[in-house]
Design a protein around this motif. Structure first.
Motif, short mmCIF file in Angstrom:
data_model
loop_
_atom_site.label_atom_id
_atom_site.label_comp_id
_atom_site.label_asym_id
_atom_site.label_seq_id
_atom_site.Cartn_x
_atom_site.Cartn_y
_atom_site.Cartn_z
N GLY A 136 -2.21 2.87 4.43
CA GLY A 136 -1.93 1.55 5.00
C GLY A 136 -0.46 1.21 4.95
N ASP A 154 -6.07 -5.44 2.63
CA ASP A 154 -6.49 -4.55 1.56
C ASP A 154 -5.35 -4.44 0.56
N VAL A 171 -6.64 1.22 7.15
CA VAL A 171 -7.07 -0.08 6.65
C VAL A 171 -8.01 -0.73 7.66
#
Length: 241
Positions: A136, A154, A171
């Motif tokens: 991510g 996240d 993500v």
């Protein structure tokens, strides 16, 4: 008479030469000049290092030392344009920047100090956004998941810090579809994406919440992620049962 004149001229020429020599001073080789002392190289801001991270005079360096920080450094210890952090011993690190582009410390570059815009793998380490293997993209670095901004989807741990992740990479985001997980309680990073029109798509993400009761009415299932995750409940609308 002609012979005497030539002799006189010859004698006069020799006399002139002797007079010239009398005024000359001949010296032999003198003592050697002392060798110039080499400057002492120290790990200080403004010092230069080679590509192999050895201190060198700045007329031959490739990288500049921007700051000296603790080991490990806090995010505020190194300037924003830091390309790398070197451990120099005695509980100290050096924040350095290359003289030439590309700069690894630029957002997404894969090096330097982990900051907003950088990409991270599941182990919390930075990776170049142009490459593969990252999970991510960071939107902030915080001391806990509760301090992450509202755009966070996240989180990952990176040392003592928490990386707040926004859209991008693996993500999950609202509208994304997922395959059915092996268990109800999993790390969000273990959930597999699936194309929403494929037979592997089990559910669509409708929201992320802190508790199951906060899920919207069209959510028939939810996944509870590992403790400490920002908004740990992923609310799902089933596509197949």
């Amino acid at each position: 008479m002609a012979t005497d004149l030539r002799l006189a001229v010859a004698v006069s020429a020799v006399s002139v030469a002797l007079i010239a020599l009398a005024g000359a001073v001949f010296t032999g080789p003198g003592p050697e000049a002392p060798a110039a002392s080499r400057p002492t190289l120290r790990w200080t801001p403004g010092a230069c290092v080679t590509e192999r991270y050895a201190l060198i005079a700045c007329n031959g360096g490739d990288i500049e030392v921007l700051a000296i920080a603790h080991d490990p450094p806090l995010p505020a210890d190194c300037p924003d344009d830091t390309d790398d952090v070197l451990r120099i011993g005695l509980g100290r690190t050096a924040c350095v920047r290359s003289f030439l582009a590309p700069h690894a410390g630029a957002p997404g570059g894969g090096g330097g100090v982990l900051r907003s815009g950088d990409c991270v793998a599941l182990d919390g380490r930075e990776r170049p956004c142009a490459g593969s293997g990252w999970y991510g993209r960071s939107v902030a670095i915080a001391s806990s998941a509760h301090e992450c901004p509202a755009t966070t989807l996240d989180t990952l741990e990176s040392g003592a810090d928490v990386v707040c992740l926004g859209p991008g990479g693996q993500v999950l985001a609202e509208g994304a579809c997922v395959a059915r997980p092996a268990a109800d309680v999993v790390a969000r990073s273990a959930v597999t994406r699936a194309a929403c029109g494929s037979s592997a798509a089990w559910a669509r993400v409708v929201s992320f919440e802190t508790t199951p009761s906060a899920c919207p009415a069209d959510a028939q299932r939810y996944l509870r992620a590992a403790p400490g995750t920002y908004r740990p409940v992923t609310c799902l609308h089933l596509l197949s049962k």
